[in-house]
Scaffold this motif. Structure first.
Motif, PDB file in Angstrom:
ATOM      1  N   ASP A  33     -58.795  36.716 -26.651  1.00 41.28           N
ATOM      2  CA  ASP A  33     -59.226  35.589 -26.384  1.00 41.28           C
ATOM      3  C   ASP A  33     -59.456  34.904 -25.178  1.00 41.28           C
ATOM      4  N   ASN A  34     -58.000  34.705 -24.409  1.00 45.12           N
ATOM      5  CA  ASN A  34     -58.418  34.022 -23.514  1.00 45.12           C
ATOM      6  C   ASN A  34     -59.771  34.609 -22.437  1.00 45.12           C
ATOM      7  N   GLU A  35     -60.252  35.136 -22.582  1.00 48.80           N
ATOM      8  CA  GLU A  35     -60.928  35.949 -21.425  1.00 48.80           C
ATOM      9  C   GLU A  35     -62.320  34.944 -22.400  1.00 48.80           C
ATOM     10  N   LYS A  36     -62.191  34.396 -23.635  1.00 49.48           N
ATOM     11  CA  LYS A  36     -63.465  33.925 -24.090  1.00 49.48           C
ATOM     12  C   LYS A  36     -63.265  32.126 -24.225  1.00 49.48           C
ATOM     13  N   ALA A  37     -61.920  31.591 -22.808  1.00 47.91           N
ATOM     14  CA  ALA A  37     -62.041  30.584 -23.195  1.00 47.91           C
ATOM     15  C   ALA A  37     -62.111  29.637 -22.260  1.00 47.91           C
ATOM     16  N   ASP A  38     -62.745  28.155 -22.792  1.00 47.35           N
ATOM     17  CA  ASP A  38     -63.429  27.331 -21.236  1.00 47.35           C
ATOM     18  C   ASP A  38     -62.859  27.320 -20.389  1.00 47.35           C
ATOM     19  N   TRP A  39     -63.441  27.624 -19.114  1.00 48.03           N
ATOM     20  CA  TRP A  39     -62.213  27.491 -18.080  1.00 48.03           C
ATOM     21  C   TRP A  39     -62.782  26.235 -18.083  1.00 48.03           C
ATOM     22  N   TRP A  40     -63.343  25.920 -18.311  1.00 48.50           N
ATOM     23  CA  TRP A  40     -63.272  24.134 -18.076  1.00 48.50           C
ATOM     24  C   TRP A  40     -61.969  23.416 -18.410  1.00 48.50           C
ATOM     25  N   LYS A  41     -61.838  23.953 -19.609  1.00 52.67           N
ATOM     26  CA  LYS A  41     -60.602  23.167 -19.938  1.00 52.67           C
ATOM     27  C   LYS A  41     -59.397  23.530 -19.319  1.00 52.67           C
ATOM     28  N   ALA A  42     -59.257  24.795 -18.167  1.00 49.14           N
ATOM     29  CA  ALA A  42     -58.288  25.113 -18.091  1.00 49.14           C
ATOM     30  C   ALA A  42     -57.479  24.494 -16.562  1.00 49.14           C
ATOM     31  N   ILE A  43     -58.901  23.905 -16.355  1.00 50.57           N
ATOM     32  CA  ILE A  43     -58.697  23.193 -14.334  1.00 50.57           C
ATOM     33  C   ILE A  43     -58.014  21.145 -15.006  1.00 50.57           C
ATOM     34  N   SER A  44     -57.895  21.295 -13.267  1.00 46.91           N
ATOM     35  CA  SER A  44     -57.083  19.909 -13.234  1.00 46.91           C
ATOM     36  C   SER A  44     -58.349  19.119 -13.273  1.00 46.91           C
ATOM     37  N   LYS A  45     -57.933  17.962 -13.821  1.00 48.96           N
ATOM     38  CA  LYS A  45     -58.652  16.392 -13.442  1.00 48.96           C
ATOM     39  C   LYS A  45     -59.207  16.852 -12.494  1.00 48.96           C
ATOM     40  N   GLU A  46     -58.351  16.995 -10.883  1.00 51.16           N
ATOM     41  CA  GLU A  46     -59.459  16.822  -9.387  1.00 51.16           C
ATOM     42  C   GLU A  46     -60.453  18.596  -9.053  1.00 51.16           C
ATOM     43  N   GLU A  47     -59.739  18.947  -9.884  1.00 46.31           N
ATOM     44  CA  GLU A  47     -60.750  20.042  -9.702  1.00 46.31           C
ATOM     45  C   GLU A  47     -62.232  19.789 -10.959  1.00 46.31           C
ATOM     46  N   LYS A  48     -61.737  19.236 -11.301  1.00 45.60           N
ATOM     47  CA  LYS A  48     -63.152  18.863 -12.493  1.00 45.60           C
ATOM     48  C   LYS A  48     -63.744  17.608 -11.800  1.00 45.60           C
ATOM     49  N   GLU A  49     -63.143  16.740 -10.964  1.00 44.77           N
ATOM     50  CA  GLU A  49     -63.574  15.750  -9.777  1.00 44.77           C
ATOM     51  C   GLU A  49     -64.881  16.009  -8.686  1.00 44.77           C
ATOM     52  N   SER A  50     -64.050  16.797  -8.513  1.00 44.01           N
ATOM     53  CA  SER A  50     -64.592  17.381  -7.583  1.00 44.01           C
ATOM     54  C   SER A  50     -66.316  18.675  -7.933  1.00 44.01           C
ATOM     55  N   ILE A  51     -65.881  18.943  -8.779  1.00 43.81           N
ATOM     56  CA  ILE A  51     -67.564  19.947  -9.307  1.00 43.81           C
ATOM     57  C   ILE A  51     -68.086  18.922  -9.771  1.00 43.81           C
ATOM     58  N   LYS A  53     -68.842  16.344  -8.571  1.00 46.59           N
ATOM     59  CA  LYS A  53     -68.637  14.811  -7.050  1.00 46.59           C
ATOM     60  C   LYS A  53     -70.199  15.922  -6.108  1.00 46.59           C
ATOM     61  N   GLY A  54     -69.757  17.436  -6.578  1.00 45.46           N
ATOM     62  CA  GLY A  54     -71.018  19.100  -5.433  1.00 45.46           C
ATOM     63  C   GLY A  54     -72.290  18.203  -6.517  1.00 45.46           C
ATOM     64  N   ILE A  55     -72.195  18.647  -8.284  1.00 48.00           N
ATOM     65  CA  ILE A  55     -73.015  18.117  -8.897  1.00 48.00           C
ATOM     66  C   ILE A  55     -74.181  17.294  -8.094  1.00 48.00           C
ATOM     67  N   GLN A  56     -73.167  15.797  -8.434  1.00 52.20           N
ATOM     68  CA  GLN A  56     -73.815  14.762  -7.943  1.00 52.20           C
ATOM     69  C   GLN A  56     -74.823  15.147  -6.500  1.00 52.20           C
ATOM     70  N   ASP A  57     -73.481  15.084  -5.881  1.00 48.10           N
ATOM     71  CA  ASP A  57     -74.170  15.883  -4.427  1.00 48.10           C
ATOM     72  C   ASP A  57     -75.197  15.915  -4.376  1.00 48.10           C
ATOM     73  N   ALA A  58     -75.280  17.653  -5.262  1.00 43.87           N
ATOM     74  CA  ALA A  58     -76.161  18.050  -4.934  1.00 43.87           C
ATOM     75  C   ALA A  58     -78.029  18.023  -5.743  1.00 43.87           C
ATOM     76  N   GLU A  59     -77.887  16.607  -6.985  1.00 36.63           N
ATOM     77  CA  GLU A  59     -78.646  16.418  -7.207  1.00 36.63           C
ATOM     78  C   GLU A  59     -79.638  15.317  -6.454  1.00 36.63           C
ATOM     79  N   ALA A  60     -78.654  14.354  -5.781  1.00 40.94           N
ATOM     80  CA  ALA A  60     -79.042  13.468  -4.667  1.00 40.94           C
ATOM     81  C   ALA A  60     -79.911  14.263  -3.233  1.00 40.94           C
ATOM     82  N   GLY A  61     -79.311  15.489  -3.113  1.00 40.50           N
ATOM     83  CA  GLY A  61     -80.877  15.934  -2.091  1.00 40.50           C
ATOM     84  C   GLY A  61     -79.083  16.719  -1.391  1.00 40.50           C
TER      85      GLY A  61
END
Length: 77
Positions: A33-51, A53-61
């Protein structure tokens, strides 16, 4: 797939099929069950924000080539 991993899986299946200890079976179920858990729920707010931002940067070229990234981070690689 690697033959060694296949052998390990078969060995585990055989062992599991003979297992009668319910507490071990429950531990294995929790592990699964732990292996199937959504890792997004397990990471910190700062890690989510960093990810995000990276997606936004990539989309903006705003990307760097692999070689540029290697030069920038070579002291840590």
């Amino acid at each position: 797939m690697d033959i060694n991993i296949q052998n390990k899986k078969i060995e585990l299946i055989q062992w599991l099929s003979t297992l009668n200890d319910e507490s071990i079976i429950e531990k294995i179920m929790k592990l699964r069950d732990n292996e199937k858990a959504d890792w997004w729920k397990a990471i910190s707010k700062e890690e989510k924000e960093s990810i995000e931002k990276g997606i936004q940067d990539a989309e903006a070229g705003k990307l760097k080539s692999h070689s540029e990234a290697q030069k920038l981070y070579e002291k840590w690689l």
